[in-house]
Design a protein around this motif. Sequence first.
Motif, mmCIF file in Angstrom:
data_model
loop_
_atom_site.group_PDB
_atom_site.id
_atom_site.type_symbol
_atom_site.label_atom_id
_atom_site.label_comp_id
_atom_site.label_asym_id
_atom_site.label_seq_id
_atom_site.Cartn_x
_atom_site.Cartn_y
_atom_site.Cartn_z
ATOM 1 N N LYS A 529 40.721 32.825 41.579
ATOM 2 C CA LYS A 529 41.833 33.111 40.664
ATOM 3 C C LYS A 529 41.403 34.095 39.587
ATOM 4 C CE LYS A 529 43.452 31.653 36.412
ATOM 5 N NZ LYS A 529 42.790 31.320 35.153
ATOM 6 N N TYR A 532 40.430 37.822 41.200
ATOM 7 C CA TYR A 532 41.522 38.646 41.713
ATOM 8 C C TYR A 532 42.799 38.556 40.872
ATOM 9 C CZ TYR A 532 38.567 39.216 45.796
ATOM 10 O OH TYR A 532 37.522 39.523 46.627
ATOM 11 N N TRP A 534 44.871 36.047 39.968
ATOM 12 C CA TRP A 534 45.997 35.298 40.498
ATOM 13 C C TRP A 534 46.687 34.542 39.361
ATOM 14 C CZ3 TRP A 534 44.089 32.722 45.721
ATOM 15 C CH2 TRP A 534 43.716 33.736 46.610
ATOM 16 N N PRO A 553 46.483 37.902 50.107
ATOM 17 C CA PRO A 553 45.156 37.571 49.584
ATOM 18 C C PRO A 553 44.000 38.015 50.476
ATOM 19 C CG PRO A 553 46.272 35.605 50.404
ATOM 20 C CD PRO A 553 47.289 36.699 50.397
ATOM 21 N N GLU A 556 44.025 42.160 50.765
ATOM 22 C CA GLU A 556 43.585 42.718 49.490
ATOM 23 C C GLU A 556 42.077 42.578 49.301
ATOM 24 O OE1 GLU A 556 45.096 42.536 44.924
ATOM 25 O OE2 GLU A 556 44.688 40.604 45.869
ATOM 26 N N THR A 557 41.526 41.446 49.724
ATOM 27 C CA THR A 557 40.097 41.197 49.541
ATOM 28 C C THR A 557 39.241 42.175 50.320
ATOM 29 O OG1 THR A 557 40.508 38.834 49.199
ATOM 30 C CG2 THR A 557 38.277 39.463 49.826
ATOM 31 N N GLN A 596 52.062 37.661 54.092
ATOM 32 C CA GLN A 596 51.661 37.359 52.717
ATOM 33 C C GLN A 596 52.613 36.368 52.062
ATOM 34 O OE1 GLN A 596 51.935 41.420 51.223
ATOM 35 N NE2 GLN A 596 53.256 40.777 49.548
ATOM 36 N N ASN A 600 51.068 32.890 50.837
ATOM 37 C CA ASN A 600 51.204 32.556 49.420
ATOM 38 C C ASN A 600 51.953 31.241 49.226
ATOM 39 O OD1 ASN A 600 49.788 34.790 48.651
ATOM 40 N ND2 ASN A 600 51.581 36.046 48.216
ATOM 41 N N PRO A 611 48.385 35.283 44.427
ATOM 42 C CA PRO A 611 48.247 36.695 44.084
ATOM 43 C C PRO A 611 49.614 37.352 43.861
ATOM 44 C CG PRO A 611 47.909 36.385 46.430
ATOM 45 C CD PRO A 611 48.089 35.027 45.848
#
Length: 833
Positions: A529, A532, A534, A553, A556-557, A596, A600, A611
């Motif tokens: 969290k 990134y 969040w 998530p 993006e990583t 996503q 999420n 995110p």
Amino acid sequence: MNTPVMRQYLEVKELHPDGIVFFRMGDFYEMFLDDAKIAAQILDITLTKRQNQIPMAGIPYHATESYISRLISAGKKVVVCEQTKPDDPKAKIMSREVVRIITPGTVVEDNLLGGYQNNYLSLYYKEKTSVYLAFADVSTSELVYFFFSESEKERILDTIKRFSPKEMIYTDDIPPLSKESKIILTQIPKEYVPKKKGAGIDTVVHVLDAYLQYNYRNQNFVFKSPRRIDETEYLILDEQTVSHLELVENPNDKNHTLFGVLNRCLTATGKRYLKQRILFPTRDENKIKDHWDKIEILTQNKKERLKIKESLGDLIDLERVITRFRVGKALPRDFRGIEKSLTAVTLMKAVLDGIGYDFSKLPNDLESLVLEFQNTLFDGELPVFLGNSPFLKSGFHKEYDEAILAREKGKDWILELEEKEKKESGCSSLKIRYNKILGYFIEVSKAQAKDVPSHFLKKQTLVTGERFTSPKLEELERAILQADEIIERIEKQFFDRLVATCISLYEAFLTLSNEVASLDYHLSLTEIKEEYQWIRPEIRNDGIIEYMDSRHPVVETFLPIGERFVPNHLELNPKENAIAVLTGPNMAGKSTFMRQIAINQILFQMGSYVPAKKASLSIVDRIFTRIGSGDNLTKGESTFYVEMRETATILNQFTENSLILFDEVGRGTSTYDGLSIAWAILEFLSKNFPKPKTIFATHYHELTELEKGAGIFNLYLDTFEKDGEILFLKKVKRGKSKQSFGIYVAKLAGIPETVSERAKEILVGLESKKREIKIKNEEPSLFGNILEKEPNGLSANEEKVIKRISQIDPNKIPPLEALSILDELKRILQEEN
């Protein structure tokens, strides 16, 4: 074959036909007949012959675990048969007894387990029309179970696939596994099942206990506190959804999963806990908030967080260690691991109390156990096996200390006595020696034998000299020769006592392990969290899902350095904008956007931050996905059939509280068929009220005409086009896409330029034809002059046209099909002319 040893082997094999029998013969485990052939191939060992005809292969007894590991990995069972003393002292051969049956689902040894991963043994038990499906991790003593109706085969299969057991046992009815399943099946004897009917979970536990006691030859192992998983308490994720979203596995890269991103856990129990939370997110609002509150506490106390992490690094896998104790697999060094772990927990407890994080108090019995270890055990490194090095603390037990001293200093004592006697007697030839028959003795040459002191006692006369003993030498001999026996007896006594104490605290250890796992989980989510950025979502109860600048998530990583993930907004409202028809080019990001949203939602119901810049979310009961394509050739099922079967599951099981993701449904058949199916699915979903929250990605642009329907709205992935080049902006906007840019994507993929250029020409022609048809369709009725005629004035073909028109409902038929029908009617009239 007719030798006493082979008769013993065949008797054992008859009782265990499905296992590889490890038959102990001296320093080797031997395998015979088919067992030898199978093992030799798997283990890459030499296949020989006994008595020149019986296939035979063997392995050293001290190196069994590596061989057993390979056999277990190959899905085999191993039956360990040891030598025992015969009841009849006159017997000419050793007796043999099965001491353990090792199966893929019952291993507890560290080197036989797959790291931190759960290793499940499953039980399929049917009682009338009800099915109990249990999953037991023998290595951690975890036991969970489900209750299904016999007719719920899809849910049963989904659950089995989610847990991926290594072995499944059953009583009468064979579990409904797929043909390609690699799960080892074992039918257990009917005597394992209690005669009392209707006992339900009590029967399940009894059967599992009986199976383990049979395999381990151990009456102490029983499962405690079985936990039923009630699917109404959890967000249901079927096997397709878990696979499509790549939550815990990715066929291309094991790290590119949701688990891979979230896993900052420092303990094995934490990793297992994280995986379970991903696969079983909660529907309980209070539990979600409790997770958030703990993450918030850890966020606000970064300095203390570092101290907690240091302590977590000292923890061993308490669940598995205490379970090994219960099946007689404890090792001396385990006590040091337990001691360090409990000491670390005490330190963590003090830190957590200081920041207001609720953490279970270490039970008094466990605190007392630490003191007992410190007062009892050797201060240095403990041995792997008893007898290898000191086990008990110096000063703890007088007799033990004396024996240890005798073992360590015995040689020095003998040399000192030799030197002393040589000096006092004046006998320069005096030596103290040892052999197995006489033990320790003093040897003096023939010439000096007459000068020995009076306390020497003659033991043996030789040609070259005399052998003696003395009271002091006999005293030393007793101390030295009995030392190992004394050490073994005392160490075993206290080892067994400590093992029994640990087993008696089994429940306390499991409670503590769960608390540690939860703490490790929250620490991991806190780190993610913060790294990134969040945010904590808001919980709402009106069914609406709303994101501002949400991100994927996992994608993006793992973005390349310098690239930034393009965030997107979304609102799904079950009363108004519930069903989004998502269009856009290939490679524009439709699948990423859909995934996503689903991932999420899972994060939210795991109690994680998400995110996004802002999120206001409702709890859902299920997430359905129909993403990707694939056939099942072993079942004779085509890609389209698999697609339709998964779609049927969704349409038959969704509720108003479900989240549904459809990606390109209908593409596996002809254009008109596929469009018609997709159209009908959207209509079916929109008729519900409240409507299920749905994202329907498609290349059928005709479906965007449904936006006028109740609850359906259009979204598209934006692009920028200049000089024939396309830029995929990956931004979701309200409206519909202009085109699919499929030819451009084909060009990017390396399709020869001649093919792509020809495709453009064909596309222009098709689009021109489509526009021509559309213009005709928008003119006053093409067949108006026919409709104005009197019935008796119609020709035969005109009557066909009238009849066909009367069958058309313009409000229900897909546009392309309507255009096709117009062409058909036109041809009928042209035939008449």
